[in-house]
Design a protein around this motif. Structure first.
Motif, short mmCIF file in Angstrom:
data_model
loop_
_atom_site.label_atom_id
_atom_site.label_comp_id
_atom_site.label_asym_id
_atom_site.label_seq_id
_atom_site.Cartn_x
_atom_site.Cartn_y
_atom_site.Cartn_z
N UNK A 230 0.80 -1.22 0.00
CA UNK A 230 0.00 0.00 0.00
C UNK A 230 0.83 1.27 0.00
N UNK A 231 2.12 1.16 0.36
CA UNK A 231 2.99 2.33 0.34
C UNK A 231 3.16 2.87 -1.07
N UNK A 232 3.03 2.02 -2.08
CA UNK A 232 3.17 2.45 -3.47
C UNK A 232 2.05 3.43 -3.81
N UNK A 233 0.83 3.07 -3.47
CA UNK A 233 -0.31 3.93 -3.77
C UNK A 233 -0.23 5.25 -3.03
N UNK A 234 0.08 5.20 -1.73
CA UNK A 234 0.21 6.43 -0.96
C UNK A 234 1.32 7.32 -1.52
N UNK A 235 2.45 6.71 -1.83
CA UNK A 235 3.59 7.46 -2.37
C UNK A 235 3.25 8.07 -3.73
N UNK A 236 2.55 7.31 -4.56
CA UNK A 236 2.17 7.82 -5.88
C UNK A 236 1.25 9.02 -5.76
N UNK A 237 0.31 8.98 -4.83
CA UNK A 237 -0.59 10.12 -4.63
C UNK A 237 0.17 11.35 -4.13
N UNK A 238 1.13 11.13 -3.25
CA UNK A 238 1.93 12.24 -2.75
C UNK A 238 2.79 12.81 -3.88
N UNK A 239 3.42 11.92 -4.66
CA UNK A 239 4.27 12.37 -5.77
C UNK A 239 3.46 13.20 -6.76
N UNK A 240 2.27 12.75 -7.05
CA UNK A 240 1.41 13.50 -7.97
C UNK A 240 1.06 14.87 -7.40
N UNK A 241 0.88 14.95 -6.10
CA UNK A 241 0.52 16.21 -5.47
C UNK A 241 1.65 17.21 -5.36
N UNK A 242 2.89 16.74 -5.26
CA UNK A 242 4.02 17.66 -5.09
C UNK A 242 4.91 17.76 -6.32
N UNK A 243 4.61 16.97 -7.33
CA UNK A 243 5.47 16.90 -8.52
C UNK A 243 5.66 18.19 -9.27
N UNK A 244 4.74 19.14 -9.13
CA UNK A 244 4.90 20.42 -9.81
C UNK A 244 5.89 21.34 -9.09
N UNK A 245 6.17 21.05 -7.83
CA UNK A 245 7.02 21.93 -7.02
C UNK A 245 8.46 21.44 -6.88
N UNK A 246 8.69 20.14 -7.13
CA UNK A 246 10.02 19.55 -6.93
C UNK A 246 10.35 18.62 -8.10
N UNK A 247 11.65 18.36 -8.26
CA UNK A 247 12.09 17.30 -9.16
C UNK A 247 12.16 16.03 -8.34
N UNK A 248 11.48 14.99 -8.79
CA UNK A 248 11.42 13.74 -8.05
C UNK A 248 12.41 12.73 -8.59
N UNK A 249 13.09 12.06 -7.66
CA UNK A 249 13.93 10.92 -7.95
C UNK A 249 13.35 9.80 -7.10
#
Length: 168
Positions: free
Chosen positions: A18-37
């Motif tokens: 379930x950490x994948x789904x939670x992480x994906x939702x967070x990444x989608x929410x902050x992806x415009x403000x940071x570069x994600x690795x």
């Protein structure tokens, strides 16, 4: 290849389940403000098909805390992941390391500390009655700079806990 913008670079450590789904939702929410690795556990996590911002992927080893009773295997897995995360921080020039609720936070945050980087721990949505063992351990070891909880009731368990609304 390292990101080329001047935006903050966030290394997001993602464990399976379930950490994948939670992480994906967070990444989608902050992806415009940071570069994600992304640092993901090989053969347990796939970002394929998930609506997440593009970013380089670093592969980690699975850490078995209850499935494998071998302390030596556990130590080797943690050490391998610390090395991999430190290399990712250096190569991608990451500013911050983030983990959502999983035991992967320990080696990721150890690597961040050794590299002089900030850490963010987001407690899992499934934690409604108390903090996870991982959160308690990382807090006790002073490995967490920012600690977010998904439910207002959880702030009573740590003076460091912050509730800012639903994070996903």
């Amino acid at each position: 290849m390292p990101p080329t913008t001047d935006r903050p670079r966030l290394l997001m450590c993602i464990h399976g389940g379930g950490f994948v789904t939670e992480s994906a939702m967070i990444a989608r929410g902050i992806g415009d403000a940071v570069d994600l690795i992304y640092a993901i556990v090989r053969d347990e996590v796939s970002l394929e098909g998930l609506p997440v911002p593009d970013g380089p992927v670093v592969y980690l080893s699975a850490i078995r805390t209850w499935g494998s009773r071998s302390p030596l295997r556990l130590i080797r897995g943690i050490a391998a992941n610390v090395r991999a995360i430190r290399a990712a921080i250096r190569v991608h020039r990451c500013d911050t390391v983030l983990a959502v609720g999983s035991n992967l936070a320990l080696p990721c945050f150890l690597a961040a500390r050794l590299s002089g980087r900030k850490t963010v721990f987001i407690e899992s949505l499934t934690r409604v009655d108390g903090l996870s063992r991982t959160a308690r351990l990382c807090l006790a070891l002073r490995l967490i700079d920012r600690f977010y909880v998904p439910w207002p009731e959880l702030v009573q368990y740590s003076k460091r806990a912050v509730y800012k609304g639903t994070v996903v």
